[in-house]
Structures are given as C-alpha cells and as structure tokens.
Design a protein around this motif. Sequence first.
Motif, PDB file in Angstrom:
ATOM      1  N   PHE A 695      33.088  12.616  83.837  1.00 39.19           N
ATOM      2  CA  PHE A 695      31.944  13.434  84.251  1.00 39.19           C
ATOM      3  C   PHE A 695      31.360  14.097  83.009  1.00 39.19           C
ATOM      4  O   PHE A 695      32.063  14.317  82.017  1.00 39.19           O
ATOM      5  CB  PHE A 695      32.417  14.513  85.227  1.00 39.19           C
ATOM      6  N   TYR A 706      24.398  15.480  87.238  1.00 38.33           N
ATOM      7  CA  TYR A 706      24.494  14.909  88.567  1.00 38.33           C
ATOM      8  C   TYR A 706      25.546  15.677  89.348  1.00 38.33           C
ATOM      9  O   TYR A 706      26.370  16.411  88.788  1.00 38.33           O
ATOM     10  CB  TYR A 706      24.830  13.423  88.534  1.00 38.33           C
ATOM     11  N   SER A 708      27.608  14.114  91.834  1.00 36.77           N
ATOM     12  CA  SER A 708      28.784  13.277  92.041  1.00 36.77           C
ATOM     13  C   SER A 708      28.648  12.015  91.214  1.00 36.77           C
ATOM     14  O   SER A 708      27.543  11.613  90.823  1.00 36.77           O
ATOM     15  CB  SER A 708      28.963  12.947  93.525  1.00 36.77           C
ATOM     16  N   ARG A 709      29.799  11.387  90.987  1.00 39.41           N
ATOM     17  CA  ARG A 709      29.800  10.178  90.183  1.00 39.41           C
ATOM     18  C   ARG A 709      30.951   9.289  90.620  1.00 39.41           C
ATOM     19  O   ARG A 709      32.040   9.778  90.928  1.00 39.41           O
ATOM     20  CB  ARG A 709      29.955  10.523  88.701  1.00 39.41           C
ATOM     21  N   THR A 769      35.957   8.762  92.820  1.00 35.18           N
ATOM     22  CA  THR A 769      34.744   9.507  93.127  1.00 35.18           C
ATOM     23  C   THR A 769      34.956  10.943  92.683  1.00 35.18           C
ATOM     24  O   THR A 769      35.863  11.625  93.173  1.00 35.18           O
ATOM     25  CB  THR A 769      34.422   9.473  94.628  1.00 35.18           C
ATOM     26  N   PRO A 800      27.673   5.340  87.004  1.00 30.47           N
ATOM     27  CA  PRO A 800      27.361   6.512  87.832  1.00 30.47           C
ATOM     28  C   PRO A 800      27.162   6.118  89.285  1.00 30.47           C
ATOM     29  O   PRO A 800      26.516   5.119  89.591  1.00 30.47           O
ATOM     30  CB  PRO A 800      26.067   7.052  87.212  1.00 30.47           C
ATOM     31  N   ASP A 802      25.710   8.172  91.559  1.00 29.76           N
ATOM     32  CA  ASP A 802      24.386   8.659  91.929  1.00 29.76           C
ATOM     33  C   ASP A 802      23.560   8.819  90.664  1.00 29.76           C
ATOM     34  O   ASP A 802      24.083   9.146  89.610  1.00 29.76           O
ATOM     35  CB  ASP A 802      24.469  10.026  92.633  1.00 29.76           C
TER      36      ASP A 802
END
Length: 809
Positions: A695, A706, A708-709, A769, A800, A802
């Motif tokens: 992240f 962002y 979430s990833r 996630t 990624p 999102d």
Amino acid sequence: MDHYIKQFPRSRLKKFTLFKWADELDSLGRIQDLFDCYEQAVELFPTDEVIVNSMGEHLFRMGFRDEAAAHFHKALKLRPDFPEAKENFYRVANWLVERWHFLMLNDHGRNRKYQLAIQRAVQEGCSTVLDIGTGTGILGMCAKKAGAREVYACELSKTMYELACEVVSANGMADSIRILHMKSLEMEIPKDIPTRVSLVVTETVDAGLLGEGIIESLIHAWKHLLLPPPVICICNSAPSQTGRVIPGGATVFGMAVECQEIRRHHRLCVSAVGGLDLEAVREIRSPVSCSVDADESAEPYTTERLSRLPGGFTALTGPCRMLDIDFNNVQELESLCSRKVMRLRVPVTQEGVVDALAVWFQLHLDQENSISTGPQENTCWEQAIYPVQSLAHCSVKRNDELLLEVSCRDAYLRLCCVAIVRDGQMFHLDSMEEEDYSTVALPNPEVDLCSALASLQTRHDTVSNMFTLECSEIALLNNVNYHNSFRMAVEKLLTSLRSSREMQASEVSSSEPFYMLDVSEGFSVLSLLTARLGQDSGSSLVQAYSSVEKDQHQALLRLLAQSNGVEESALQFWLSHVEDDSAVLQRPASEKLWSAIVLDCIETCGLIRQRLMEKATLARCLLEDGGRIFPERIVIHGLLVESDTLLQESAVQGTDPTLGFNIAPFINQFTVPVHVFLDLSTLECTHLSDPVELFTLDLMNSSANYISRGIRVRVSAPGKVTAVPFWYQIYLDADLTVTTFSQDSHWKQAAVVLQCPLVVNTGDWVQLTIQLHKSSISITAVREEAVTADDATAEEEPVPMDHPQGGLC
C-alpha cells in the motif's frame, strides 16, 4: 432551514446535537457535565453503537482507558461491522485483556504443573480453596476438578471477572465456584467467604516476580483468609487443619549481560546526529532505574524476551542466586521489605560492557513441581531487565567482580550494580569518569579531597545536564541514519526554496525566513536540526518551531541549541503560540505559510498514527509554494509467513493447552488481528514469500491515494500462511528514504494474523486485499490455484484493486 430540519431524521439530529454539545463541553473543560450528558444519552439510546463509541472516545482522551475499552467493546457487540468502534477497540483491547493472557493459557506446561500441584494439595486435605487473581478461572476450575469441596475466586478487573463467570458457567461449575469482583485485600470473613480456606492458589507474579503485589496479597491472606500454617509440635496430639499457598516459594536468579539493543533504548550512545553536537548533555537516561537518585515514578525494571532480542546478548557472568522466598512463611514475607540491602559479589566470566542485569525466577509450586522463567526456557514469561545507567561505560574483564545490591522496596524487587572490583580495588560506578577505569591510580586521600571540593563547585551545573527520556525517544535519538537522512532532505528543500525566491526576488524578500513546524509526538530534535541548517547557510534564516510541551524536553532543546550556536530566536516552542492545543496545525502568522511541516506518521508499536491523512490534508493547505511535508510518502511492505508464535500470542488455540477446559471461545472475543511491537528480525517464523509492496500513502498528493488495493503474492515455500507482517519505507523526499525494518530503527513492526490460515504450496498465488479505514489497516487473504509459468511472469507485480479514488480524508 425549517424544511431541512424536518427532512433530517430526528435520531440523527439528536446525535448531531449531542456530539456538538459534547465537543463544546470538552473544549470548556466541563468534564463532569460531558459525562453526565453522555450517561443520559446512553439511558435514552442504550443500543445506539455510535453514542456508545463516542463516549468511549471521550473517556480515552480523558485517560480512562479501561472504561473506554469497555465502551468500544460494547459498541462492537451492538454492531460487529462498525469500523470506527473496531479500530478503537483494536488499539485499546490490551487494557481489557492483556496479551500475556493468551500466551499463558497456551502454555500447556505451565498449566499442567499448576494442575498437578493443586491435585496433590487437595488430595492431602486442602478442601477449601481461594484463587487470588483468577483471570479466566482456570486454577479455580483445576481445584474443583481435583475434588475441592468449596472453591472461591476473586478478580479485580471487571472485564476479566465477567469473563471468568462466563468460562466457569460454560464448564458446568457455576454453582460450585463462587467468583467475587474485588481485590483479595478487601475480602473479609464471613462477609465475603464464610470461613478461612485451607489453600490459596495464585499466579499474581510478573517477570520481576513481585511486581503484581503477591507479597502484600499473601500477607493479608495469611492474616485474614487462610488457616494457620503447620507448626512443629512435640506433643502427640493430632494436628488441626492447616493452610498452605501454591506456589510455595521462589528462587530469583540474575546475570549481567551485554546487549546493544538494550543499551540504545536506555542510554545516549552517540555524540552527534544530523550535524548536531550532543556532547553538552551530561547524560540522557530512560525512566527505568533502581538507583538511589531515581525519580519516585521510575520503574525499577522493564521486560524483554532475551532469546528474541535483535543482535542477541552476551552473558558476562554466570547465573547468580539473588533471593529465596518462602510464600508459606508469613514472618519471612513481612520482613522482606524491611531487610537491609543485601550485597553480592558476582564473578565476571566474559569481557564486555555491562548494559543490564537480567533477572528470572524458579517458581516452586510444591516439592515436586516447579516452573522456570529463564531465558533458555520456552514459557509465557519474559525476563526482567535492570538497565545499568552509570555515567561510565561499565567495561569489565575476566576475573573482575560485580558488586550488586539486592533489596525489596515498594513491593518491587530492586537490583542495582554499584561497583566493579578489580585486583582488590573497588570502583564505584556513580563516580567513575568516562575513560577506562583500569588506568585509575590507587586511592589517594589528598586527591580524593580535591576532587570532592571540585565536585561541590560544579555539581549544580552538572546535574542540570542530566535528562530523562522515554526508551523509544532515546532509541530515536540514537538513530544516526534517520537524522542524517532528514538533514540531507531539508538541505535539498532549503536550496530549492532559496533558488525559487531568487527567481522571484521582486515579489519575495530574500531575507524572509523559512518557517518550519515539527509536530512529532514526544521528544524530537528535528526542529533544532533545521534551525541549525538555516544558520549554517549564511543566507535566509529558518524560523523553527517545536511542538514539544514537557518542560524537560524544552530545557534539553534549549541546552542543545546553545551548545550548537543556534540563536535563541531561531528555535521556539509552538504550543506557546497557539490558543488551542488541539489545533496545532495553523499558519505561523496570518500572512505567512510554512516552508516545511514534519508529521509523526508511525507509532512506535508499528501502526500508522490515527488521523494521519486528515492531518496531511490540513498541512498541505498551510504550505507555501514549493513547501513540503516530511515525510512526503509512506510505502507499506509485507510478506507471507508461517508463525506458530504469532498464533500463540494472538488467541488461545483450542482446549488442549487449557487442560480440556473450554476457555478459548470466551477470551478469544478479545483477540486483535493486528499484532504490534513485533520484531520481525527475531520472530520465529518461516517466510513463505518475498517482500511485496502492499500500500502507498502519499501525504503530498491526495489524488494518488486509494482506499483499497488488491495484489497477488506468489508463494515461494510450502507451508501455512498464518500472518502478514508489515513495515514502512518512509520517503523523506523522492530519493531519501528510511525504513522501520532496520537494526537501528526505534520503530517496531506489526503483523495481521489471519483468522483462517491458508495451506499453500510453492508456486501458488495468494490474493491479498488491503484496506485502509482512517488509519487502520486490514488485510484479507485468499489462496488461488497455481497458474502457468507464463501467467506467473505476467502477474508477478501487484496490481491495484481499485483506481485512485481521491484522498482518504
């Protein structure tokens, strides 16, 4: 407006009004009114998780941590998916159920030996039992299972008391074990229990043996709750029933150790950082001390698991027997704290520097069962560490002797190294100079007198140069690489800003200072370092502001500023310039902006600081063109591991370690998935993947962030994924970075422990996630089927989940 209010749900309007009014009362310092307001709200809306959580937040800010944790836990019970309550609860769960409960309950060897000792005592006639500090109730249940007629237990913690009641009930003993929510010191006969008991069982011992008050509680028990101990009688009459204690006694051991990890947390080890000369400071020491001049609030020892210390340790002496205690002898217990200080001479077996005295004990449960907490044992206990904080580096050679003082004061075992004996001469540590004392001449009365007179003349100035910092603050100050990297980053920024001003000479005066604000938590020299850089440049000065608030911290910074030639006006303390301490991030003046703002982003425990991204958003608005937040970016790294240790420390593993008693489902309600204060370099684990980037948090560019990833991680070794440890690469600028995963870091690492471990094979892929809610990271993992070599090559880099969704704030 009336139309808007009509459309606004009444419940939300009431809560909005409540929170605004609570904030106003908080700002005015009307704490009792604030709590009264919340208590009324909870009475009206007892199942409203938002109100319960908000009250917990106010309680936490006021310092009522236990009560706050209970409110967060209640809010989670009302709504298990409530993210704010979940984040709050994870951060304070340790105050409800301390983490050592999990390790202790998973320690089958410890539990079994206690069970055997209790069984033997009951078989020998101890039919009435009191469990002091019952915790989950396991020892009391052992007594009942062994056949005790009556079993009582007491527990002070409200959470643990309620937990013990649930556990005892689930194990079918609710009618046969009476649990009292009180300290044993407050118990009376017949008010609380009907008669004196024949057996007291307890494990109210810490790493230093006496730190949980076992001496005081046993003295009270012998006088008020226990039957009298056995007496030797020359007559032939049958002895009446007597009392006893489990454990029956303890033997305390200790040894001197050399350990760089201990040293850098308790002593200043460097003479300069980031261009700042630290020689003016006579001594910086941690608040852990047993010396006679230590502050009353000082802790006599800290705790470490010696086997897990980064860099290891070297034993400089053999284990020495320090103290023997008989818990079945009340006279001995009463005299313990009034005994004269005992002096021991311990032979040195290995050349080195004495950084600390490490202490452990053997707990004698009865004649046949004992438990050792030594560094070579795999038990739930750590060892007690007594740092040596003399003015001299305590170097020793083979055949030297250490003179130790052992005493018991304020219910703590106190251990202090006071002198070194070499070749028949004694060198007291509190009066030795920094040079090697092996060159010191034989004692000379005239020289001693002159030295004493000189000491009287300089004593006042010398003492003023001694300071106490927290262990993590000392470790940070000893981190040369961090400060040197920060210095280089600030130099680059100042050069860039000066160049920009020269190009805009008509608009901006070249004599206008650069304004820098350091809002680090605790003690920090970054503001002083920046002020020094400004003076060294010879051109535009830097006006640096520090947010430290403790008088001692400010005095230390002033002393260092003076000794480094920094003008008094160049370094100021920001909190004296703001009216509201909660609004630290403000303009330096109505018409000015900051050139640099230092944010403290990572907690020592390894977590991102709360409200970091909100602070970054506000800080960006306060920067001049070209100004910068330090750090500008944080990249979170992690890997997959298999670690039984993390599982043992995070949750009770079934009924086997707890002797068949059903305890796990109840205490595991307080399991926290994020394990903090982790040292990955010494963690017993198997790496199942290479490190990957998890992240990124960009403090200078909100559009790059962002929420979430998702990434795919390739498994490099077969095993069972039990956790994902993570750490941070801190980018001071685009080129200069420091990591929280290094030997000189004052930060620890953290790990997310998976609720459902994943069995994997080499070549498998695990889908992670990663989500960030405010400052709380959550990680979920799913195993994918193995893919072809071509696919693996194509998808090895994390992707990624999102696209950037704007700022996190």
